[in-house]
Design an enzyme around this catalytic site. Structure first.
Site, PDB file in Angstrom:
ATOM      1  CB  THR A 221      -1.985  -5.040   1.063  1.00 34.75           C
ATOM      2  OG1 THR A 221      -1.395  -4.627  -0.172  1.00 34.75           O
ATOM      3  CG2 THR A 221      -0.893  -5.531   1.998  1.00 34.75           C
TER       4      THR A 221
ATOM      5  CE  LYS B  72      -4.201   3.982   8.759  1.00 32.79           C
ATOM      6  NZ  LYS B  72      -3.611   3.265   7.615  1.00 32.79           N
TER       7      LYS B  72
ATOM      8  N   GLY C 237       8.990  -0.728  -1.002  1.00 32.88           N
ATOM      9  CA  GLY C 237       7.562  -0.865  -0.772  1.00 32.88           C
ATOM     10  C   GLY C 237       7.071  -0.299   0.544  1.00 32.88           C
TER      11      GLY C 237
ATOM     12  CE  LYS D 146      -1.497   4.571  11.062  1.00 30.64           C
ATOM     13  NZ  LYS D 146      -0.146   4.075  10.724  1.00 30.64           N
TER      14      LYS D 146
END
Length: 453
Positions: free
Chosen positions: A31, A123, A205, A223
């Site tokens: 993606t 991350k 999604g 994060k």
């Protein structure tokens, strides 16, 4: 304003040769990788104009070479060996967007050992192995850039490392996981149960088939680790983050919070205190009038409080192919501008130069302090006063107490309490004792309240 001697200006010598392109090798073409390829191709002129030289994708590593070829066409060489990209002499910078923390660590360290800059949106990799990776990068004089790893389209790393560099940062707090924010928005806006809202997020999604990293708060903790390091100049401390997800959150508490004038958000909070720092991810009540309460759907929002700038807020998409690509390519532009710059003159990986990093202790859960929301099932409406008095006797001062007015199928009245700030350890002890109180009819729900002021 400044009175320097007047000097004649002569034109700079012309450069007949065009600047050499920054040659990019990419590991992963899923993606994020596909979005990066598309945006680089579509906006190549603007990107080159900002970078000062072209940025060219010269090699891609992918598990599925047929799918990769359908994305990049025949102009970019493909390989199924990521280490070939990481060590190839014709690659200047490696973009790692494959994910994971095992093989990705090896690829990134190999690239660094071969003198290549690294850009990543991973991350988890940096939260778990960041100390090792950043140390290796300093040793070899290369950059590791990771804007896309924290808040996708929001340039929060750049804001902390550059825009707010004059400030002593007091706290950073944010909605930094789009999946959980979508679920909570559905629970609040449409009155859905958690399981129903999660199923809708999966169907659209926004959530993976296995959503545990998101709904258990782990992604947000990854994060937050990077945000805290950049805010406070401390090392990457993922193992010290107190993490609580939203899986046990009930629709009743979302409705009760609204009755009290709050909304529930999954927040990552890094706060500097006189005793050290707090690192927490948890569902918390935010005043409904607060800007953070209006960050809805899959969007992200981050607030930073500095001693000079005050409170600043950053808002943007929390997920998406090209949204993440925007941050990845911004990092590539920064790398392209490094040509000829000594490592000591660059923006440090975590905002502070290595000699200035500090070892701030992380407060244990029991030592953290905040206001709380309590939902206490009681046998009768008249029990509110007795329970409030008992809490005050246990050093848990009550700011507000009322009965829930939500249209839920509760078997008994629900007492809603907002406390004054109290240490978590003291509150936990009081609640354990309160559940045995004769006027309490069941398990107590407790959530933090964050004023973010």
């Amino acid at each position: 304003m400044y009175r320097d001697p007047v000097q004649s200006l002569e034109p700079l010598p012309s450069r007949s040769a065009a600047p050499r392109a920054l040659r990019v090798g990419m590991i992963g073409i899923g993606t994020v990788g596909a979005g990066t390829f598309r945006v680089l191709a579509r906006n190549q002129a603007d990107i080159a104009g900002r970078a000062g030289r072209p940025i060219e994708l010269v090699m891609v590593a992918a598990r599925n070479l047929e799918r990769a070829a359908s994305i990049v066409g025949g102009a970019v060489p493909l390989t199924d060996d990521p280490l070939r990209v990481a060590t190839h002499p014709d690659v200047d910078v490696v973009v790692e967007v494959a994910g994971g923390t095992g093989p990705a660590r090896d690829w990134v360290l190999a690239a660094i050992a071969h003198g290549k800059h690294v850009v990543t949106a991973n991350k988890a990799l940096l939260a778990v192995h960041g100390a090792e990776i950043f140390a290796a990068a300093r040793q070899h004089g290369v950059a590791v850039a990771y804007e896309g790893a924290v808040a996708v389209s929001i340039p929060i790393v750049k804001a902390l490392r550059e825009g707010l560099t004059a400030n002593r940062i007091e706290w950073v707090a944010g909605i930094i996981n789009g999946t959980t924010n979508f679920i909570l928005s559905k629970m609040e806006g449409e009155g859905l149960d958690f399981a129903v809202a999660l199923a809708e997020a999966q169907s659209l999604g926004y959530a993976e088939a296995d959503p545990s990293f998101d709904i258990e708060g782990i992604d947000a903790a990854h994060k937050l680790t990077l945000l805290a390091a950049n805010a406070f100049g401390t090392s990457v401390r993922f193992g010290d983050v107190q993490v609580e997800g939203i899986t046990s959150l009930q629709r009743m508490d979302v409705a009760c919070a609204a009755q009290l004038g709050f909304r529930i958000k999954l927040l990552g909070v890094a706060r500097r205190t006189a005793e050290g720092m707090e690192l927490r991810v948890q569902p918390a009540l935010v005043p409904a009038s607060h800007l953070m309460a209006h960050v809805n759907g899959s969007m992200n929002g981050i607030m930073v409080k500095g001693d000079a700038a005050g409170v600043t807020m950053y808002y943007g998409a929390g997920a998406g192919s090209e949204q993440t690509a925007s941050a990845v390519i911004a990092d590539l532009v920064d790398v392209a501008r490094l040509d000829g710059t000594h490592a000591a003159q660059r923006v440090p990986h975590l905002g502070f130069h290595a000699h200035a990093m500090r070892a701030l202790p992380v407060l244990p859960r029991a030592a953290t302090c905040s206001s709380h929301y309590l939902r206490v099932p009681v046998h009768a409406a008249g029990d509110i006063e007795a329970v409030s008095e008992w809490l005050a006797e246990q050093q848990v001062p009550v700011r507000q107490a009322t009965l829930a007015a939500v249209a839920e199928a509760a078997t008994c009245p629900q007492m809603l309490v907002l406390t004054q700030p109290v240490r978590q350890g003291a509150l936990d002890s009081a609640l354990r004792a309160l559940e045995a109180h004769p006027q309490v009819a069941g398990k107590i729900t407790a959530l933090r309240v964050e004023e973010l002021a």
